[in-house]
Design a protein around this motif. Sequence first.
Motif, PDB file in Angstrom:
ATOM      1  N   ALA A  85      41.433  -2.855  22.862  1.00  0.00           N
ATOM      2  CA  ALA A  85      41.347  -4.053  23.694  1.00  0.00           C
ATOM      3  C   ALA A  85      39.910  -4.546  23.842  1.00  0.00           C
ATOM      4  O   ALA A  85      39.669  -5.748  24.008  1.00  0.00           O
ATOM      5  CB  ALA A  85      41.950  -3.776  25.070  1.00  0.00           C
ATOM      6  N   LEU A  86      38.941  -3.618  23.786  1.00  0.00           N
ATOM      7  CA  LEU A  86      37.514  -3.971  23.871  1.00  0.00           C
ATOM      8  C   LEU A  86      36.764  -3.184  22.788  1.00  0.00           C
ATOM      9  O   LEU A  86      35.989  -2.275  23.082  1.00  0.00           O
ATOM     10  CB  LEU A  86      36.956  -3.633  25.260  1.00  0.00           C
ATOM     11  N   PRO A  87      36.980  -3.530  21.530  1.00  0.00           N
ATOM     12  CA  PRO A  87      36.460  -2.704  20.438  1.00  0.00           C
ATOM     13  C   PRO A  87      34.940  -2.616  20.356  1.00  0.00           C
ATOM     14  O   PRO A  87      34.414  -1.668  19.771  1.00  0.00           O
ATOM     15  CB  PRO A  87      37.030  -3.396  19.187  1.00  0.00           C
ATOM     16  N   ASP A  88      34.235  -3.583  20.944  1.00  0.00           N
ATOM     17  CA  ASP A  88      32.767  -3.582  20.874  1.00  0.00           C
ATOM     18  C   ASP A  88      32.108  -2.829  22.024  1.00  0.00           C
ATOM     19  O   ASP A  88      30.877  -2.713  22.073  1.00  0.00           O
ATOM     20  CB  ASP A  88      32.237  -5.026  20.845  1.00  0.00           C
ATOM     21  N   ILE A  89      32.908  -2.339  22.960  1.00  0.00           N
ATOM     22  CA  ILE A  89      32.364  -1.656  24.131  1.00  0.00           C
ATOM     23  C   ILE A  89      32.359  -0.148  23.887  1.00  0.00           C
ATOM     24  O   ILE A  89      33.387   0.430  23.541  1.00  0.00           O
ATOM     25  CB  ILE A  89      33.197  -1.988  25.395  1.00  0.00           C
ATOM     26  N   PRO A  90      31.210   0.512  24.058  1.00  0.00           N
ATOM     27  CA  PRO A  90      31.132   1.964  23.816  1.00  0.00           C
ATOM     28  C   PRO A  90      31.858   2.757  24.899  1.00  0.00           C
ATOM     29  O   PRO A  90      32.332   2.193  25.895  1.00  0.00           O
ATOM     30  CB  PRO A  90      29.629   2.241  23.847  1.00  0.00           C
ATOM     31  N   THR A  91      31.922   4.059  24.724  1.00  0.00           N
ATOM     32  CA  THR A  91      32.523   4.929  25.739  1.00  0.00           C
ATOM     33  C   THR A  91      31.427   5.479  26.649  1.00  0.00           C
ATOM     34  O   THR A  91      30.269   5.602  26.242  1.00  0.00           O
ATOM     35  CB  THR A  91      33.257   6.120  25.093  1.00  0.00           C
ATOM     36  N   VAL A  92      31.799   5.812  27.873  1.00  0.00           N
ATOM     37  CA  VAL A  92      30.845   6.462  28.787  1.00  0.00           C
ATOM     38  C   VAL A  92      30.356   7.766  28.168  1.00  0.00           C
ATOM     39  O   VAL A  92      29.184   8.129  28.258  1.00  0.00           O
ATOM     40  CB  VAL A  92      31.487   6.730  30.163  1.00  0.00           C
ATOM     41  N   GLY A  93      31.271   8.475  27.488  1.00  0.00           N
ATOM     42  CA  GLY A  93      30.936   9.750  26.881  1.00  0.00           C
ATOM     43  C   GLY A  93      29.859   9.668  25.805  1.00  0.00           C
ATOM     44  O   GLY A  93      29.248  10.678  25.463  1.00  0.00           O
ATOM     45  N   ASN A  94      29.642   8.459  25.261  1.00  0.00           N
ATOM     46  CA  ASN A  94      28.548   8.286  24.301  1.00  0.00           C
ATOM     47  C   ASN A  94      27.195   8.580  24.947  1.00  0.00           C
ATOM     48  O   ASN A  94      26.232   8.924  24.253  1.00  0.00           O
ATOM     49  CB  ASN A  94      28.535   6.855  23.757  1.00  0.00           C
ATOM     50  N   PHE A  95      27.118   8.381  26.259  1.00  0.00           N
ATOM     51  CA  PHE A  95      25.843   8.512  26.969  1.00  0.00           C
ATOM     52  C   PHE A  95      25.845   9.636  28.002  1.00  0.00           C
ATOM     53  O   PHE A  95      24.787  10.137  28.380  1.00  0.00           O
ATOM     54  CB  PHE A  95      25.509   7.188  27.669  1.00  0.00           C
ATOM     55  N   VAL A  96      27.034  10.004  28.473  1.00  0.00           N
ATOM     56  CA  VAL A  96      27.171  11.061  29.482  1.00  0.00           C
ATOM     57  C   VAL A  96      28.060  12.149  28.880  1.00  0.00           C
ATOM     58  O   VAL A  96      29.285  12.042  28.905  1.00  0.00           O
ATOM     59  CB  VAL A  96      27.788  10.518  30.789  1.00  0.00           C
ATOM     60  N   PRO A  97      27.472  13.190  28.293  1.00  0.00           N
ATOM     61  CA  PRO A  97      28.256  14.217  27.612  1.00  0.00           C
ATOM     62  C   PRO A  97      29.334  14.829  28.504  1.00  0.00           C
ATOM     63  O   PRO A  97      29.095  15.141  29.672  1.00  0.00           O
ATOM     64  CB  PRO A  97      27.199  15.271  27.234  1.00  0.00           C
TER      65      PRO A  97
END
Length: 289
Positions: free
Chosen positions: A198-210
């Motif tokens: 639904a929002l393919p260009d939005i990263p995941t929180v986990g990309n920045f917060v392990p």
Amino acid sequence: MIVGAAAGGTSDVLARLISQWLSERLRQQFVIENRPGAGGNVGIEAVVRAPADGHTLLLVAPNSAISATLYENLPYDFIRDIAPVAGIIRVSNVMGVNPSVPAKTVPEFIAYAKANPGKLNMASPGNGTSVHLAGELFKMLAGVNMPHVPYRGDAPALTDLLGGQVHVMFGVLTGSIEHIKAGKLRALAVTTAIRTEALPDIPTVGNFVPGYEASAWFGVGAPKSTPAEIVGKLNKEINAALADPGLKARLADLGGKVIAGSPADFGKLIVEETEKWAKVVKFSGAKAD
């Protein structure tokens, strides 16, 4: 099928979609009964106390796992007293901020929050909701201080977020996506382990917060002693529904990813989520309203 939430929400919509499919496939009428109250516990208790004959089912939602720790002295043990039947979907939350917040990315948000401790308010539709605990998990793992502002439902929380009275909410994607597309909210990240279609260009929180992952998941349960053959038959039909292109498309419209599998698979998910959110509830000190 008992739904422990008011009509119109995600739980209710899912219950009606699955019930319609089951009615047609099993040639038996399925009726939805909404029993909101006490964070879904009113509906859950009704199913726990119902005859285990396959004629009373529960739409299982994240509160089932959260309530185990959030509420003291529950008259039931969800893992012991509800038999898992089948998973349906997992829906992402989205970390949305009011455009007045200067951060454009999750790292920028964390840096801003740490530089301004206690000045960013985090909204939720209520204490102990999956939205609230998704935010508490972020606070715990990112090490930021954001006062929690609980509302009585999604609509008033979203209204104040749009108006700038509060600054961030880890809201369910289905309620936020149109505001994001209209530019009224800024999506910093989605909360699932992988990006959402639904929002393919939005990263995941986990990309920045392990280690970060949070989502709303839904399925079907029954009273604990429901015969295995009944549970198996319902599981087979629900999995068939999840594979049907038409129903699958409708579930995708809700921003959900199907979680087909066996009753044991769904039971494992419930146990894992119960253990996970127990840690967050204890860390945050969250209390039931």
